[in-house]
Design an enzyme around this catalytic site. Structure first.
Site, PDB file in Angstrom:
ATOM      1  N   TRP A 379      46.123 -13.459  18.489  1.00 43.55           N
ATOM      2  CA  TRP A 379      46.567 -13.627  19.854  1.00 43.55           C
ATOM      3  C   TRP A 379      46.250 -15.147  20.308  1.00 43.55           C
ATOM      4  CZ3 TRP A 379      43.387 -13.120  24.905  1.00 43.55           C
ATOM      5  CH2 TRP A 379      42.028 -12.914  24.651  1.00 43.55           C
ATOM      6  N   ASP A 380      45.514 -15.674  19.501  1.00 43.52           N
ATOM      7  CA  ASP A 380      45.014 -17.057  19.517  1.00 43.52           C
ATOM      8  C   ASP A 380      46.176 -18.007  19.717  1.00 43.52           C
ATOM      9  OD1 ASP A 380      43.144 -15.479  18.077  1.00 43.52           O
ATOM     10  OD2 ASP A 380      41.787 -17.225  17.328  1.00 43.52           O
ATOM     11  N   GLU A 519      35.073  -8.325  21.984  1.00 43.61           N
ATOM     12  CA  GLU A 519      34.932  -7.243  20.972  1.00 43.61           C
ATOM     13  C   GLU A 519      33.648  -6.716  20.665  1.00 43.61           C
ATOM     14  OE1 GLU A 519      36.698  -9.604  17.598  1.00 43.61           O
ATOM     15  OE2 GLU A 519      38.643  -9.284  18.448  1.00 43.61           O
ATOM     16  N   LYS A 631      31.086 -11.191  24.102  1.00 44.11           N
ATOM     17  CA  LYS A 631      31.240 -12.091  23.046  1.00 44.11           C
ATOM     18  C   LYS A 631      32.181 -13.108  23.731  1.00 44.11           C
ATOM     19  CE  LYS A 631      33.663 -12.253  18.518  1.00 44.11           C
ATOM     20  NZ  LYS A 631      34.230 -11.455  17.643  1.00 44.11           N
ATOM     21  N   GLN A 632      33.242 -12.817  24.569  1.00 44.22           N
ATOM     22  CA  GLN A 632      34.027 -13.866  25.164  1.00 44.22           C
ATOM     23  C   GLN A 632      34.710 -13.370  26.420  1.00 44.22           C
ATOM     24  OE1 GLN A 632      36.365 -13.162  21.670  1.00 44.22           O
ATOM     25  NE2 GLN A 632      38.109 -13.806  22.828  1.00 44.22           N
TER      26      GLN A 632
HETATM   27  C1  BGC Z   1      37.592 -13.212  18.390  1.00 46.52           C
HETATM   28  C2  BGC Z   1      39.142 -12.768  18.693  1.00 46.52           C
HETATM   29  C3  BGC Z   1      39.978 -14.076  17.964  1.00 46.52           C
HETATM   30  C4  BGC Z   1      39.539 -13.949  16.293  1.00 46.52           C
HETATM   31  C5  BGC Z   1      40.364 -14.931  15.521  1.00 46.52           C
HETATM   32  C6  BGC Z   1      37.319 -13.124  16.960  1.00 46.52           C
HETATM   33  O1  BGC Z   1      36.094 -13.313  16.856  1.00 46.52           O
HETATM   34  O2  BGC Z   1      36.854 -12.350  19.137  1.00 46.52           O
HETATM   35  O3  BGC Z   1      39.465 -12.999  19.804  1.00 46.52           O
HETATM   36  O4  BGC Z   1      41.248 -13.446  18.324  1.00 46.52           O
HETATM   37  O5  BGC Z   1      38.044 -13.997  16.302  1.00 46.52           O
HETATM   38  O6  BGC Z   1      40.002 -16.040  16.276  1.00 46.52           O
END
Ligand code: BGC
Length: 767
Positions: A379-380, A519, A631-632
């Protein structure tokens, strides 16, 4: 091009200026120390920058891998990490070509490392030039963001005591994506004798030890040229590279072809005397069977064409293409060099990763700059990187959305495999759209941990739909919506409608057992982000179908038949939109990240300082689930994407609650830039800037210690959003773009241009 005072004192810039003029004047580097212009402020790391350059003046083998990422160059077709032409012990050269996937256990498929086109070794009276031997007397490496060229100047004394200077330059042409070039200007300080230059195409490259190539052929059309053809073992994609070497100097060189195993090589020999120079030029071409039926012929034909033009002309065409690119994309921040430089660097990294000629590939999380995440797309791309392209190069954004359209068959297979209807886009997507997330990964102790994202991180479905909508809103590209976007909306809606569950007790629809953007928490029920984005996705599907029925009734009927859409189905979608569960506390204005989040243990992060790792690593992967440690951004991400639906008080209440619970520094790199944007929109400029600068340093200062694995593309895209939508305050109002700037302290000017509905808008904002 005119030179500033600083530039005149910079031999590299003088050199590139001279090469711009196609001058053959040799620079007298021998008697000059390497002069670094004074305006280049020292940053925390050893990288120094001017506004259009990233450079270093010392070679630190400890930081080699991180710097190899930073000095990646590319042209939207391929990317090449900043390894040295002559090699270095254990250094692994890496060139990744879009779409060149091959099967691999556990991670399903990965982008394959192409034969090393950079290869150029130099022997001075039989002694190999190498930085791990002899004495390094001076060193300077510089990436010129304006032209995508990487130069390196080295003064070196060989073990036998010969002193030489070498100036390397390389570029991957943006004007012709199949053309690559490098030069080495060799100057003898005190050596008199023979120099041998070898330019090869070594094909025995691997991906961290995984071998993907089978040899298919090599040879030499003439004594100055060589080619190599290889094929991937499983996917049977063929790749051919060809190169030509030429030496220009005082003495007439001799050339010979060496047919080394997997390494066809052109060897040139010449003489030098102290104070004399020569320049070796290597022109390379590269094709794969993804775009050519006879790759070898294509590579050789292109080589003949490129060699006839000559290196200087190829460079000039590349520079002109870059000038056009920056004319649309550049942003000027005055009053804050670090922000100006870091933003431009981020945009450069996005530009070199964006496919221009191919709509069956997209930008991976680590772009084309490293093996991290194996070249998989997350999704980035849609949520973090795409907005930059939507507003500056919509045709590239369209390419990347078409990539998702082409992966719909894979996404249907993913949904069907889980027992659902419609399309479930892969959490990690590669060439076909089938799920490519590894199910298990080894920890540093050798244990295996189960990765659930590929099974249950469902929000990707709505993220793709969101990007389609965003693209359409900004460009007004109705043809795209009619021909491709509508199908994406309807297929994703079908998925959500089959995935939700009716809770009779609550009389609400729920989505259970998911992973949201954060996550750190797996198998959660009713993640607010997922539920709200799913209902948004359903609503947009309904809207798009009505739009289609109004404007293109035949297309509407065709899609309804193809997807077997019924009125009952649509009524079901409307029910879900009305009755989806959204965990929300009206008293506090807080949205609960998922059911039960408020009851988890809260942690004071300060108690864990100072730290150099994530909270999850400190608490333990399984244990973190019990804590309020993000985490985010998750709820905040929702408030950002659907900003129009939430008032300032709600945004503020949730910001205050979730920010101290988010591991901004060592959690995900995706978070800080978006939090910066939200904070700027709330008028909290100091806090916004703190988040912004953290994102700005992600790769250039290797904040998380993992830049060696590749560029953090999402953070780069997020940085653009923080500047445009955060500090620039750009919004759509009554069919046009309007800026409500709130510039951070020190910024005296913010200048950029955006495209909206076919019109360019130029913004020149002051504090
Ligand atoms: C993040 C995800 C991201 C992925 C790739 C993961 O560590 O939590 O949101 O899509 O890294 O960058």
């Amino acid at each position: 091009m005119t030179l500033t005072h600083d530039e005149i004192h910079h031999p590299f810039l003088v050199k590139s200026y001279l090469s711009d003029l196609q001058s053959h004047v040799q620079l007298s580097l021998v008697s000059q120390p390497f002069t670094i212009p004074l305006h280049r402020r020292k940053m925390k790391g050893i990288l120094r920058m001017s506004n259009w350059h990233v450079s270093e003046t010392t070679f630190n083998p400890q930081q080699r891998q991180f710097h190899e990422t930073v000095y990646t160059i590319g042209n939207g077709y391929l990317g090449t990490r900043g390894t040295f032409e002559e090699g270095y012990p254990v250094a692994a050269p890496l060139t990744l070509v879009h779409g060149l996937f091959d099967a691999v256990p556990i991670v399903h498929t990965e982008l394959v490392n192409a034969p090393n086109w950079l290869h150029l070794t130099i022997l001075i009276d039989g002694e190999h030039f190498r930085l791990d031997r002899g004495e390094l007397l001076a060193y300077h490496r510089e990436l010129d963001l304006a032209t995508g060229t990487l130069t390196r100047m080295v003064r070196w004394r060989s073990p036998a005591g010969h002193t030489v200077e070498l100036v390397f330059e390389r570029f991957t042409s943006l004007a012709d994506i199949h053309v690559l070039g490098l030069t080495c200007q060799f100057t003898s300080v005190d050596f008199s004798g023979t120099v041998e230059v070898r330019a090869g195409l070594p094909g025995h490259v691997d991906n961290d030890g995984r071998l993907h190539w089978e040899w298919r052929g090599q040879g030499s059309p003439d004594e100055q040229s060589a080619y190599l053809t290889v094929e991937t073992k499983e996917s049977q994609l063929v790749l051919s590279e060809a190169c030509q070497l030429s030496l220009e100097g005082a003495f007439e060189p001799t050339y010979a072809f060496q047919n080394g195993s997997w390494t066809p090589t052109v060897v040139a020999c010449t003489r030098v005397e102290p104070g004399q120079s020569f320049t070796a030029k290597k022109i390379v071409t590269l094709f794969t069977s993804r775009e050519s039926e006879d790759v070898q012929a294509s590579a050789l034909d292109k080589l003949a064409e490129a060699s006839a033009q000559g290196y200087m002309a190829l460079r000039a065409a590349n520079d002109a293409a870059w000038e056009r690119e920056w004319g649309r994309c550049n942003i000027l921040i005055e009053g804050d060099d670090e922000a100006d430089q870091a933003l431009r660097y981020s945009l450069f990294q996005l530009l070199i990763a964006a496919p221009r000629h191919d709509d069956r590939v997209s930008i991976a999380a680590k772009t084309l700059s490293g093996l991290g995440y194996h070249g998989h797309v997350f999704w980035d791309t849609e949520i973090f990187m795409l907005p930059f392209f939507i507003y500056t190069q919509p045709e590239l954004a369209r390419n990347m959305l078409l990539y998702r359209y082409h992966t719909l068959p894979g996404a249907r297979r993913v949904a069907a495999a889980q027992g659902y209807a419609g399309a479930l886009f892969a959490w990690e997507s590669a060439d076909t759209g089938d799920e490519s997330t590894p199910r298990w990964v080894p920890t540093s102790d050798g244990d295996l941990i189960r990765i659930w994202c590929g099974d249950i991180e469902l929000h990707i479905v709505a993220d793709v739909a969101y990007a389609v909508h965003h693209y359409w809103q900004v460009t007004g590209d109705d043809d795209f919506l009619r021909d491709y976007g509508a199908e994406i909306f309807l297929e994703t809606a079908l998925f959500w409608a089959s995935r939700v569950e009716w809770n009779a007790e609550r009389a609400l629809y729920e989505i259970k057992d998911v992973i949201g953007p954060d996550e750190n928490h797996e198998h959660v029920d009713n993640n607010a982000f997922t539920n709200r984005m799913a209902s948004w996705n359903l609503q947009e599907a309904v809207n798009t179908l009505s739009w289609l029925r109004r404007h293109y009734p035949e297309k509407a009927t065709a899609l309804e038949e193809q997807l077997e859409l019924t009125e009952e189905q649509l009524a079901h979608w409307r029910e879900i939109i009305k009755k989806i569960y959204l965990p929300y506390d009206p008293e506090t204005g807080l949205i609960e990240q998922f059911e039960g989040f408020f009851d988890l243990i809260s942690v004071d992060f300060a108690e864990y300082e100072p730290r150099k790792t994530s909270m999850q690593a400190l608490l333990g992967v399984a244990e973190t689930q019990a804590y309020q440690v993000l985490k985010q951004a998750d709820v905040l991400m929702l408030l950002y994407l659907l900003a129009a639906e939430y008032d300032l008080a709600t945004i503020k209440a949730n910001w205050d609650y979730y920010t101290p619970r988010t591991d901004l520094t060592y959690g995900s790199s995706l978070g800080p830039a978006i939090q910066a944007t939200l904070a700027a929109q709330m008028g909290e400029l100091k806090v916004a800037y703190e988040h912004f600068i953290l994102a700005a340093r992600t790769d250039l200062e290797d904040v998380r210690g993992n830049a060696w694995a590749g560029i953090h593309g999402a953070s780069a895209g997020g940085l653009w959003q923080a500047v445009i939508f955060g500090f620039g305050g750009v919004r759509e109002e009554e069919g046009r773009l309007v800026a409500h700037p709130q510039l951070p302290s020190g910024w005296t000017r913010l200048k950029f241009q955006l495209q909206y509905r076919g019109e360019w808008y130029a913004f020149d904002l002051s504090a």
